[in-house]
Design a protein around this motif. Structure first.
Motif, PDB file in Angstrom:
ATOM      1  N   ASN A   1       8.570  -1.163   0.923  1.00 26.97           N
ATOM      2  CA  ASN A   1       7.116  -0.503   0.567  1.00 26.97           C
ATOM      3  C   ASN A   1       7.101  -0.628  -0.993  1.00 26.97           C
ATOM      4  O   ASN A   1       7.901  -0.230  -1.808  1.00 26.97           O
ATOM      5  CB  ASN A   1       6.904   0.889   1.009  1.00 26.97           C
ATOM      6  CG  ASN A   1       5.808   1.553   0.388  1.00 26.97           C
ATOM      7  OD1 ASN A   1       5.619   2.634   0.032  1.00 26.97           O
ATOM      8  ND2 ASN A   1       4.608   0.720   0.797  1.00 26.97           N
TER       9      ASN A   1
ATOM     10  N   ARG B   1       4.074  -0.628  -4.606  1.00 23.81           N
ATOM     11  CA  ARG B   1       2.890   0.235  -4.975  1.00 23.81           C
ATOM     12  C   ARG B   1       2.026  -0.771  -5.760  1.00 23.81           C
ATOM     13  O   ARG B   1       2.061  -0.756  -6.830  1.00 23.81           O
ATOM     14  CB  ARG B   1       3.433   1.222  -6.037  1.00 23.81           C
ATOM     15  CG  ARG B   1       4.529   2.185  -5.508  1.00 23.81           C
ATOM     16  CD  ARG B   1       3.827   2.999  -4.271  1.00 23.81           C
ATOM     17  NE  ARG B   1       4.511   4.153  -3.804  1.00 23.81           N
ATOM     18  CZ  ARG B   1       5.447   4.161  -2.685  1.00 23.81           C
ATOM     19  NH1 ARG B   1       5.680   2.965  -2.201  1.00 23.81           N
ATOM     20  NH2 ARG B   1       6.107   5.338  -2.567  1.00 23.81           N
ATOM     21  N   TYR B   2       1.383  -1.678  -4.931  1.00 22.04           N
ATOM     22  CA  TYR B   2       0.397  -2.341  -5.681  1.00 22.04           C
ATOM     23  C   TYR B   2       0.922  -3.310  -6.536  1.00 22.04           C
ATOM     24  O   TYR B   2       0.437  -3.520  -7.640  1.00 22.04           O
ATOM     25  CB  TYR B   2      -0.909  -1.471  -6.027  1.00 22.04           C
ATOM     26  CG  TYR B   2      -2.067  -2.160  -6.224  1.00 22.04           C
ATOM     27  CD1 TYR B   2      -2.775  -3.079  -5.043  1.00 22.04           C
ATOM     28  CD2 TYR B   2      -2.956  -2.392  -7.326  1.00 22.04           C
ATOM     29  CE1 TYR B   2      -3.736  -3.762  -5.170  1.00 22.04           C
ATOM     30  CE2 TYR B   2      -4.084  -2.916  -7.564  1.00 22.04           C
ATOM     31  CZ  TYR B   2      -4.602  -3.577  -6.257  1.00 22.04           C
ATOM     32  OH  TYR B   2      -5.752  -4.520  -6.484  1.00 22.04           O
TER      33      TYR B   2
ATOM     34  N   ASN C   1       0.776  -1.374  -0.123  1.00 23.54           N
ATOM     35  CA  ASN C   1       0.083  -0.041  -0.132  1.00 23.54           C
ATOM     36  C   ASN C   1       0.864   1.301  -0.057  1.00 23.54           C
ATOM     37  O   ASN C   1       1.823   1.371   0.907  1.00 23.54           O
ATOM     38  CB  ASN C   1      -1.009  -0.192   1.341  1.00 23.54           C
ATOM     39  CG  ASN C   1      -1.725   1.177   1.259  1.00 23.54           C
ATOM     40  OD1 ASN C   1      -1.591   2.152   0.748  1.00 23.54           O
ATOM     41  ND2 ASN C   1      -2.929   0.746   1.881  1.00 23.54           N
ATOM     42  N   LEU C   2       0.836   2.134  -1.031  1.00 23.80           N
ATOM     43  CA  LEU C   2       1.711   3.409  -1.260  1.00 23.80           C
ATOM     44  C   LEU C   2       1.592   4.206   0.140  1.00 23.80           C
ATOM     45  O   LEU C   2       2.450   4.791   0.416  1.00 23.80           O
ATOM     46  CB  LEU C   2       1.302   3.949  -2.297  1.00 23.80           C
ATOM     47  CG  LEU C   2       0.137   4.805  -2.679  1.00 23.80           C
ATOM     48  CD1 LEU C   2       0.454   5.939  -3.798  1.00 23.80           C
ATOM     49  CD2 LEU C   2      -0.962   4.170  -2.547  1.00 23.80           C
TER      50      LEU C   2
ATOM     51  N   CYS D   1       3.960   3.644   4.380  1.00 15.87           N
ATOM     52  CA  CYS D   1       5.219   3.936   3.679  1.00 15.87           C
ATOM     53  C   CYS D   1       6.038   4.801   4.674  1.00 15.87           C
ATOM     54  O   CYS D   1       5.403   5.248   5.883  1.00 15.87           O
ATOM     55  CB  CYS D   1       5.427   4.903   2.643  1.00 15.87           C
ATOM     56  SG  CYS D   1       4.214   6.345   2.958  1.00 15.87           S
TER      57      CYS D   1
END
Length: 277
Positions: free
Chosen positions: A36, A38-39, A18-19, A22
């Motif tokens: 982290n 980004r989907y 999930n962005l 983070c």
């Protein structure tokens, strides 16, 4: 939770897809390793964890946080589970269900590949549910109806036996419960309470407390004057009272009306007023 466990000597690892979860938002606090994405999907998170597998196994105690995003819009039809829904091809709910099943398999594969030594406690939960038109909404973050706020909480491992806690509990209780299960005390500032004893013995007597929720959306207008949407709810046993800036107060008996179709605020005015207070 990560900070409390790190202070207790745990090695801490996190991989999120999930962005918003983070480092810029502070979510890396307390983690030795933090990745982290980004989907990019559950397999990518699993890869990150397996890259750290030796460190995780070598630690005397370790904490791992995974934030999968696959059961989240936009939904992707996942084979072979979506094909079982051929009669509703293109249906968003069928795709959503297949995403959940996909993550089940990804989690199973990860745990088998990690092959963690010693005692392992696993917790599975979610930050929100999803609406599929039940009350005219799609997605999440638009109401406090059960389809958006009722989420799973699954605990496994350790001394936990099979069983189900029927009374509603709060996600606030998850972190203190996990600390309790490994013999640590939650910081006094935490609002949640440990349910470790209840989880170990689901049939034991205990007193649930009222559960509060709220939703504030400055981008959603609740009135013609442009007031922001504010919704608050209180759950006490089967009763759920909802106070909103855009509709009259609502009261539901979820034991008799789990779909929240029959509001009872007028018929149960005394109960509604007590919950409002």
């Amino acid at each position: 939770l990560a900070e409390a466990l790190k202070e207790a000597g745990y090695a801490t690892f996190a991989a999120t897809d999930n962005l918003n979860i983070c480092a810029q938002e502070g979510f890396d606090a307390g983690f030795d390793r933090f990745a982290n994405f980004r989907y990019e999907g559950a397999p990518r998170l699993n890869e990150a964890l397996l890259d750290w597998a030796e460190e995780i196994r070598a630690a005397s105690s370790s904490f791992v946080y995974l934030h999968y995003m696959d059961p989240h819009g936009p939904y992707h039809p996942r084979a072979p589970w979506y094909e079982d829904w051929a009669e509703v091809e293109g249906d968003r709910l069928a795709a959503y269900d297949s995403e959940i099943r996909f993550v089940d398999e990804q989690l199973r594969a990860l745990l088998q590949a990690l092959d963690l030594p010693g005692e392992v406690v696993i917790a599975v939960t979610s930050d929100h549910g999803e609406a599929f038109g039940e009350h005219g909404d799609e997605g999440h973050g638009t109401s406090l109806y059960e389809e958006q706020v009722h989420v799973p909480w699954i605990l496994a491992g350790g001394e936990l036996g099979p069983g189900r806690v029927e009374a509603p509990v709060s996600t606030l209780d998850l972190a203190p419960t996990l600390l309790d299960l490994v013999g640590l005390e939650a910081p006094a500032s935490w609002q949640g309470r440990s349910l470790a004893a209840v989880a170990a013995e689901p049939g034991r007597s205990w007193t649930p407390r009222p559960l509060y929720a709220h939703l504030y959306r400055a981008d959603l207008q609740a009135t013609p004057a442009g007031d922001p949407l504010l919704v608050r709810s209180l759950r006490e046993g089967p009763w759920k009272y909802v106070l909103s800036s855009d509709v009259k107060p609502l009261l539901f008996d979820l034991s008799d009306d789990p779909a929240e179709r029959r509001p009872l605020a007028r018929a149960e005015s005394a109960r509604a007023e007590a919950l409002r207070e």
